[in-house]
Design a protein around this motif. Structure first.
Motif, PDB file in Angstrom:
ATOM      1  N   ALA A 131       0.828  -1.206   0.000  1.00 24.69           N
ATOM      2  CA  ALA A 131       0.000   0.000   0.000  1.00 24.69           C
ATOM      3  C   ALA A 131       0.866   1.261   0.000  1.00 24.69           C
ATOM      4  O   ALA A 131       0.592   2.229  -0.726  1.00 24.69           O
ATOM      5  CB  ALA A 131      -0.923  -0.006   1.213  1.00 24.69           C
ATOM      6  N   VAL A 132       1.919   1.245   0.817  1.00 24.41           N
ATOM      7  CA  VAL A 132       2.816   2.403   0.867  1.00 24.41           C
ATOM      8  C   VAL A 132       3.672   2.466  -0.394  1.00 24.41           C
ATOM      9  O   VAL A 132       3.966   3.546  -0.911  1.00 24.41           O
ATOM     10  CB  VAL A 132       3.698   2.356   2.126  1.00 24.41           C
ATOM     11  N   GLN A 133       4.066   1.310  -0.914  1.00 23.23           N
ATOM     12  CA  GLN A 133       4.799   1.290  -2.185  1.00 23.23           C
ATOM     13  C   GLN A 133       3.963   1.912  -3.299  1.00 23.23           C
ATOM     14  O   GLN A 133       4.478   2.652  -4.148  1.00 23.23           O
ATOM     15  CB  GLN A 133       5.180  -0.143  -2.540  1.00 23.23           C
ATOM     16  N   ALA A 134       2.663   1.616  -3.308  1.00 25.79           N
ATOM     17  CA  ALA A 134       1.777   2.180  -4.326  1.00 25.79           C
ATOM     18  C   ALA A 134       1.662   3.691  -4.173  1.00 25.79           C
ATOM     19  O   ALA A 134       1.678   4.437  -5.164  1.00 25.79           O
ATOM     20  CB  ALA A 134       0.403   1.525  -4.235  1.00 25.79           C
ATOM     21  N   LEU A 135       1.543   4.166  -2.929  1.00 27.76           N
ATOM     22  CA  LEU A 135       1.514   5.618  -2.693  1.00 27.76           C
ATOM     23  C   LEU A 135       2.816   6.265  -3.146  1.00 27.76           C
ATOM     24  O   LEU A 135       2.823   7.343  -3.748  1.00 27.76           O
ATOM     25  CB  LEU A 135       1.278   5.899  -1.212  1.00 27.76           C
ATOM     26  N   ASP A 136       3.936   5.596  -2.858  1.00 34.50           N
ATOM     27  CA  ASP A 136       5.247   6.120  -3.225  1.00 34.50           C
ATOM     28  C   ASP A 136       5.393   6.201  -4.743  1.00 34.50           C
ATOM     29  O   ASP A 136       5.863   7.210  -5.286  1.00 34.50           O
ATOM     30  CB  ASP A 136       6.328   5.223  -2.627  1.00 34.50           C
ATOM     31  N   LEU A 137       5.001   5.129  -5.438  1.00 34.49           N
ATOM     32  CA  LEU A 137       5.108   5.125  -6.900  1.00 34.49           C
ATOM     33  C   LEU A 137       4.235   6.214  -7.509  1.00 34.49           C
ATOM     34  O   LEU A 137       4.689   6.965  -8.389  1.00 34.49           O
ATOM     35  CB  LEU A 137       4.698   3.757  -7.442  1.00 34.49           C
ATOM     36  N   ALA A 138       2.998   6.320  -7.044  1.00 29.08           N
ATOM     37  CA  ALA A 138       2.110   7.350  -7.572  1.00 29.08           C
ATOM     38  C   ALA A 138       2.667   8.742  -7.312  1.00 29.08           C
ATOM     39  O   ALA A 138       2.640   9.621  -8.190  1.00 29.08           O
ATOM     40  CB  ALA A 138       0.725   7.210  -6.948  1.00 29.08           C
ATOM     41  N   ARG A 139       3.183   8.962  -6.126  1.00 26.41           N
ATOM     42  CA  ARG A 139       3.753  10.275  -5.775  1.00 26.41           C
ATOM     43  C   ARG A 139       4.929  10.616  -6.671  1.00 26.41           C
ATOM     44  O   ARG A 139       5.025  11.746  -7.190  1.00 26.41           O
ATOM     45  CB  ARG A 139       4.186  10.267  -4.316  1.00 26.41           C
ATOM     46  N   GLN A 140       5.827   9.655  -6.884  1.00 26.97           N
ATOM     47  CA  GLN A 140       6.991   9.930  -7.719  1.00 26.97           C
ATOM     48  C   GLN A 140       6.596  10.239  -9.157  1.00 26.97           C
ATOM     49  O   GLN A 140       7.185  11.127  -9.798  1.00 26.97           O
ATOM     50  CB  GLN A 140       7.946   8.732  -7.678  1.00 26.97           C
ATOM     51  N   ILE A 141       5.608   9.523  -9.682  1.00 29.17           N
ATOM     52  CA  ILE A 141       5.167   9.789 -11.048  1.00 29.17           C
ATOM     53  C   ILE A 141       4.502  11.155 -11.150  1.00 29.17           C
ATOM     54  O   ILE A 141       4.735  11.910 -12.103  1.00 29.17           O
ATOM     55  CB  ILE A 141       4.218   8.671 -11.521  1.00 29.17           C
ATOM     56  N   LEU A 142       3.676  11.504 -10.161  1.00 28.07           N
ATOM     57  CA  LEU A 142       3.043  12.821 -10.178  1.00 28.07           C
ATOM     58  C   LEU A 142       4.066  13.942 -10.089  1.00 28.07           C
ATOM     59  O   LEU A 142       3.895  15.012 -10.690  1.00 28.07           O
ATOM     60  CB  LEU A 142       2.038  12.940  -9.024  1.00 28.07           C
ATOM     61  N   LEU A 143       5.156  13.700  -9.358  1.00 28.10           N
ATOM     62  CA  LEU A 143       6.174  14.732  -9.205  1.00 28.10           C
ATOM     63  C   LEU A 143       6.924  15.031 -10.506  1.00 28.10           C
ATOM     64  O   LEU A 143       7.528  16.097 -10.637  1.00 28.10           O
ATOM     65  CB  LEU A 143       7.185  14.327  -8.128  1.00 28.10           C
ATOM     66  N   ASN A 144       6.855  14.103 -11.474  1.00 35.35           N
ATOM     67  CA  ASN A 144       7.572  14.376 -12.733  1.00 35.35           C
ATOM     68  C   ASN A 144       6.827  15.361 -13.617  1.00 35.35           C
ATOM     69  O   ASN A 144       7.353  15.785 -14.654  1.00 35.35           O
ATOM     70  CB  ASN A 144       7.889  13.075 -13.478  1.00 35.35           C
ATOM     71  N   GLY A 145       5.586  15.710 -13.242  1.00 36.41           N
ATOM     72  CA  GLY A 145       4.887  16.796 -13.912  1.00 36.41           C
ATOM     73  C   GLY A 145       4.036  16.417 -15.100  1.00 36.41           C
ATOM     74  O   GLY A 145       3.315  17.270 -15.639  1.00 36.41           O
ATOM     75  N   ARG A 146       4.037  15.165 -15.513  1.00 32.59           N
ATOM     76  CA  ARG A 146       3.271  14.782 -16.699  1.00 32.59           C
ATOM     77  C   ARG A 146       1.858  14.302 -16.358  1.00 32.59           C
ATOM     78  O   ARG A 146       1.031  14.123 -17.251  1.00 32.59           O
ATOM     79  CB  ARG A 146       4.010  13.697 -17.473  1.00 32.59           C
ATOM     80  N   HIS A 147       1.599  14.047 -15.088  1.00 33.96           N
ATOM     81  CA  HIS A 147       0.280  13.608 -14.658  1.00 33.96           C
ATOM     82  C   HIS A 147      -0.145  14.451 -13.459  1.00 33.96           C
ATOM     83  O   HIS A 147       0.685  14.947 -12.703  1.00 33.96           O
ATOM     84  CB  HIS A 147       0.303  12.121 -14.277  1.00 33.96           C
ATOM     85  N   ARG A 148      -1.471  14.578 -13.286  1.00 36.38           N
ATOM     86  CA  ARG A 148      -1.967  15.453 -12.241  1.00 36.38           C
ATOM     87  C   ARG A 148      -2.733  14.720 -11.137  1.00 36.38           C
ATOM     88  O   ARG A 148      -2.693  15.117  -9.977  1.00 36.38           O
ATOM     89  CB  ARG A 148      -2.881  16.544 -12.840  1.00 36.38           C
ATOM     90  N   THR A 149      -3.432  13.643 -11.498  1.00 37.88           N
ATOM     91  CA  THR A 149      -4.306  13.000 -10.523  1.00 37.88           C
ATOM     92  C   THR A 149      -4.200  11.492 -10.623  1.00 37.88           C
ATOM     93  O   THR A 149      -4.353  10.922 -11.709  1.00 37.88           O
ATOM     94  CB  THR A 149      -5.775  13.425 -10.741  1.00 37.88           C
TER      95      THR A 149
END
Length: 342
Positions: free
Chosen positions: A127-145
């Motif tokens: 669950a935390v790995q999924a939050l971490d992966l989503a957060r890192q991808i959002l931080l790259n700026g190409r996705h918002r939600t």
């Protein structure tokens, strides 16, 4: 350029059917009355929700069913539609099938398409790995939600015809410790009323040279008899190591953020069992409120963190802080995250 904040907008959960208390388990498996007292005293989990009917053995809910239901709750609370999601991540140790990935079945049911989707195979810390992966991808700026989902269904491993009186403790504990369920959360680069900033997330494998504390095979006990237990827990190792690892995670989170223990308003401890969760929380020594679900829901694996987040989001006020800790015993993973109301 400042790093953008990632915000937790909402969380939702789904459980299959009514709660099954310890008395119901004792009746179904013909266990003596003292067994129910033993569960209450030494496990501390009062009830759980099961996707399998105890009388017939029929599985009435799949992980995709529960994940879809939880996701719809999270989307509704975030005032978003499926079309607003541009990233999907799911964590589970019990996918409905090897293929197609359960995350994509959920996406189809929600009407989500043309987005990246990921499914992580992991125990509780997934669950935390999924939050971490989503957060890192959002931080790259190409996705918002992002829609992040976690859950488990132990029904394929739950033999309703087992004679619990003959099982060793490593197998017996699984009948009372675990439950079924799924949770979901919406992360975004854009804040919203009632959201919380995800200040820190980390996961770390620490299992080098350590024997697994939990195993889960691809087969169930009914499908492959005579091949050994499909699921087993080294509960003694878990009792010994998880509290220590939880303290390590807490100290690392606080040091990374420059927070002090007295700055933490809410604590989301590992949800192993009612008894162990209480022990871990007391050992952490924080004055913040405990956010817990396990005594009522059972240990729902990758769903646990989302159930806690659902409860925490309704409490965290502006500038209030929360820390969450998750420990996976399968090959020993430490994970944690921190939230702050905005």
């Amino acid at each position: 350029m400042d790093t953008p904040e990632i915000h937790l907008l909402s969380a939702g959960s789904a459980l299959p059917g009514p709660a099954v208390d310890n008395a119901a388990l004792a009746r179904r498996f013909k266990m003596e009355p003292l067994w129910e007292q033993w569960v209450d005293a030494f496990i501390g989990t009062r009830s759980r929700h099961l996707a399998v009917d105890l009388e017939t053995g029929v599985i009435g809910h799949t992980l995709a069913d529960l994940g879809t239901a939880a996701a719809r709750v999270a989307l509704e609370r975030a005032a978003l539609r499926a079309g607003d999601i541009d990233l999907l991540v799911m964590a589970t140790s019990t996918p409905d099938a090897l293929m197609p990935a359960t995350v994509n079945v959920v996406a189809d049911r929600l009407g989500i398409d043309q987005v990246p989707s990921y499914q992580l195979q992991s125990g509780c810390s997934g669950a935390v790995q999924a939050l971490d992966l989503a957060r890192q991808i959002l931080l790259n700026g190409r996705h918002r939600t992002a829609l992040v989902i976690g859950g488990d269904v132990v029904a394929p491993f739950y033999d309703v015809n087992a004679d619990l009186r003959k099982l060793p403790p490593a197998e017996l504990v699984n009948f009372v410790l675990f439950g079924d369920g799924a949770g979901a959360a919406v992360l975004s680069v854009d804040p919203a009323p009632g959201s919380a900033a995800l200040r820190s997330v980390f996961t770390r494998l620490v299992g080098l040279g350590r024997a697994p504390g939990a195993t889960l095979e691809w087969y169930g006990p009914v499908e492959r008899p005579g091949k050994g237990p499909a699921a087993a827990e080294d509960y003694k190792a878990i009792e010994e190591l998880v509290p220590v690892m939880s303290q390590d995670v807490l100290h690392e989170l606080l040091d990374d953020l420059g927070w002090r223990g007295e700055d933490v308003d809410y604590v989301l401890p590992p949800q192993l069992s009612g008894r162990m969760t209480t022990q871990i929380f007391e050992r952490l020594g924080l004055a913040g409120q405990q956010v817990s679900c396990v005594a009522e829901t059972g240990n729902i694996g990758n769903g646990v963190v989302f159930f806690q987040l659902e409860r925490a989001l309704g409490r965290i006020g502006p500038k209030e802080r929360a820390v969450g800790i998750s420990i996976e015993s399968s090959k020993w993973i430490k994970a944690g995250f921190a939230l702050e109301g905005v």
